[in-house]
Design an enzyme around this catalytic site. Structure first.
Site, PDB file in Angstrom:
ATOM      1  N   ARG A 191       0.828  -1.139  -0.002  1.00 46.85           N
ATOM      2  CA  ARG A 191       0.077   0.188   0.019  1.00 46.85           C
ATOM      3  C   ARG A 191       0.819   1.184  -0.036  1.00 46.85           C
ATOM      4  NH1 ARG A 191      -2.849  -3.842  -0.589  1.00 46.85           N
ATOM      5  NH2 ARG A 191      -5.233  -3.996   0.284  1.00 46.85           N
ATOM      6  N   SER A 228     -10.621  -0.719   3.254  1.00 49.31           N
ATOM      7  CA  SER A 228      -9.824  -1.026   4.393  1.00 49.31           C
ATOM      8  C   SER A 228      -9.410   0.440   4.717  1.00 49.31           C
ATOM      9  CB  SER A 228      -8.504  -1.770   4.284  1.00 49.31           C
ATOM     10  OG  SER A 228      -9.049  -2.868   3.900  1.00 49.31           O
ATOM     11  N   GLU A 281      -4.756   4.086   5.993  1.00 49.97           N
ATOM     12  CA  GLU A 281      -4.612   3.540   4.770  1.00 49.97           C
ATOM     13  C   GLU A 281      -5.234   4.611   3.760  1.00 49.97           C
ATOM     14  OE1 GLU A 281      -6.799   1.634   1.422  1.00 49.97           O
ATOM     15  OE2 GLU A 281      -5.711  -0.072   2.070  1.00 49.97           O
TER      16      GLU A 281
END
Ligand code: FAD
Ligand code: EPU
Length: 340
Positions: free
Chosen positions: A165, A239, A335
Site C-alpha cells: 500500500r 480498509s 490507509e
C-alpha cells in the site's frame, strides 16, 4: 478550455458520501485541457487535488483549492510478444471496467484485482492489492505530469518504490505528479494465481473444475461482495487502516498472550498482523459514534451510516487507533488519504 465551477459539492464524488465543498472544480478530458487549466489563476494560486473515483480519501473539511477530476480515457496495445502483451490505460479509465476489458481479450494478470473501485491513475498510488496480487506484479511503467512545470516523465517500476500500500506517489511525490497513464505487462497464457485460500474454496463452491481467468475474477467478485459493504448502500473507502507489520519478537510476545492472533510471516522475518482481528478483539466491531461506525462484518472498514461528517469518521478512526494501541501496543496506520 475546461469549465471551472465555484463552491462545488463533492458529496457524489467520494465513496464515503461526505458533504464537502471545494473552492473550484474542473474536469479534464484530455492532456490539452489539463495544460489549459494550468494557465488559469485558479490553478496557479491555490492548492490542488487530483480526484479519481474518490474511493480512497476522506474529506475532513471543505477543500480550500482546486479539485481536478481526471476524466482521461483510452486503452491501447503498446506491444505484443509471443506470450505477453503491454497494455496502456489512460488514468481516468474505471479500474474494474479496465480489468473486465483485459479478461475479455484473454489477457491474464489483473483478474484477482476485480471489483476494486476507483480509476487506473490511482492504482499505482498505493500499489493496490487484493487476493495475493498487487499491481507491482504486472506493472510496466507509468507516465506522469509534473504539476508545477507541466513536464511529462516516465516512471519505471523501480522508480515507483512500490511496497505494501505504498509508492513514491504517496510519499515524496504526493501532489507533485499527476499520473496520466499506466502500462501493464499482461500474459496471453492462462497463468492463474489462486494461492489465496479463499479463491480455491470459492471456485470449488462454484463447481469449477478447470478454472480460467474469468472464473477467478468471478470468485473474487463473490468473495468481495460477501465481505465488503457496497459504497452505494453504505459510504466507505474499503480498509481504513493498513495491516501493521511487527518484528518477530513482538509477534512472539503477542502470540504468547493471544494464541488466536491472526498473522502472516513476511520474507523479511517480520510478521503482518490482521488489523481487522485486532480491532474486533478490542470489542470495537459495530461501534457507532455520531453516525460513523466500525463495519459490523469487517472491522477494518469504517462506514458512514447516513449523515456523518468527515470529522466524525476521523474521530472514530482516532478512537480505534488509541484503543488498539492501549490493548496490543500496536500502532495502526491509516490507509485512506485524509484531505482538508
Ligand atoms: P481517489 O480516492 O480519487 O484518490 C486517492 C488518492 O490518489 C488521492 O490522494 C488522490 O489525489 C490521488 N490520485 C488519484 N488519481 C491520481 C492521479 N491520476 N495522479 C496522481 N494522484 C492521484 N484498495 C486496494 O488496494 N485493495 C482493495 O481490495 C480495495 N478494496 C476497496 C473496496 C471498497 C469498497 C472501497 C470503497 C475501496 C477499496 N480500495 C481498495 C481502495 C481504493 O479503491 C483504491 O485505493 C483505488 O485505487 C482508489 O482509486 P480512486 O480513483 O478512487 O482514487
Ligand atoms: N478479521 C477478523 N475480523 C474482522 C476482519 C478480519 O478477525 O472483522 C481477520 C480474519 O481472521 C481474516 C483476516 O482478518 O482471516 C483477514 O481478513 P480479510 O481476508 O478480509 O482481509 P483484510 O486483511 O481485512 C486485506 C486488504 C483488502 C483486500 C483483502 C483481500 C489491507 C489493508 N486490506 O483486508 O484491501 O481486499 O485483504 O486481499 O491490506 C483495501 O485496501 O481497501 C482493501 C479492501
Amino acid at each position: 478550455m475546461p469549465q471551472i465551477l465555484k463552491q462545488y459539492n463533492l458529496k457524489h464524488l467520494n465513496t464515503f458520501g461526505i458533504e464537502a465543498y471545494c473552492d473550484n472544480y474542473a474536469e479534464i478530458h484530455s492532456f490539452e485541457e489539463f495544460k489549459q487549466l494550468m494557465a488559469t489563476k485558479e490553478y496557479t494560486t491555490s492548492k490542488k487535488l487530483i480526484l479519481g473515483g474518490g474511493s480512497n480519501l476522506l474529506f475532513v473539511s471543505d477543500f480550500k483549492g482546486l479539485v481536478i477530476r481526471n476524466c482521461l480515457k483510452g486503452i491501447s496495445l503498446v506491444k505484443a510478444y509471443d506470450d505477453e502483451i503491454l497494455v496502456k490505460a489512460a488514468a481516468g479509465e474505471n479500474w474494474h471496467g479496465f480489468v473486465m476489458w483485459c479478461i475479455q481479450q484473454g489477457y491474464a494478470g489483473l483478474e484477482n484485482l476485480s471489483l476494486i473501485p476507483g480509476c487506473v491513475g490511482a492504482s499505482p498510488m498505493q500499489n493496490i492489492g487484493a487476493y495475493g496480487v498487487e499491481i507491482k506484479d504486472v506493472f510496466e511503467e507509468l507516465e506522469a505530469c509534473h504539476m508545477s512545470t507541466g513536464e511529462l516523465r516516465v516512471f519505471s517500476k523501480n522508480e515507483c518504490h512500490f511496497g505494501y500500500r505504498e509508492s513514491v506517489f504517496k510519499r515524496e511525490f504526493k501532489e507533485v505528479y499527476f499520473i496520466t497513464s499506466v502500462t501493464f505487462r499482461l500474459s496471453k497464457l492462462e497463468k492463474l494465481n489462486t494461492s489465496y485460500g479463499a479463491i480455491s474454496l470459492e471456485l470449488e463452491k462454484m463447481g469449477v473444475k478447470k478454472a480460467g481467468i474469468k472464473d477467478v475474477s468471478e470468485a473474487v467478485i463473490h468473495i468481495r461482495q460477501s465481505k465488503l459493504p457496497d459504497p452505494k448502500q453504505m459510504g466507505n473507502a474499503g480498509s481504513f487502516f493498513k495491516n501493521p507489520e511487527v518484528s518477530a519478537e513482538q509477534y512472539a510476545a503477542l502470540k504468547a498472550r493471544y494464541p488466536e492472533l491472526v498473522a502472516y510471516a513476511l520474507e523479511n522475518g517480520n510478521f503482518k498482523l490482521a488489523a481487522g482481528w485486532l480491532i474486533e478483539q478490542c470489542g470495537l466491531k459495530g461501534l457507532e459514534m455520531n453516525g460513523a461506525a466500525v463495519h459490523d462484518k469487517q472491522a477494518l472498514v469504517l462506514v458512514n451510516k447516513g449523515k456523518c461528517s468527515g470529522k466524525d469518521i476521523y474521530e472514530l478512526s482516532e478512537h480505534v487507533l488509541n484503543v488498539v494501541n492501549d490493548v496490543f501496543g500496536v500502532r495502526l496506520e491509516r490507509e485512506v488519504n485524509i484531505i482538508g
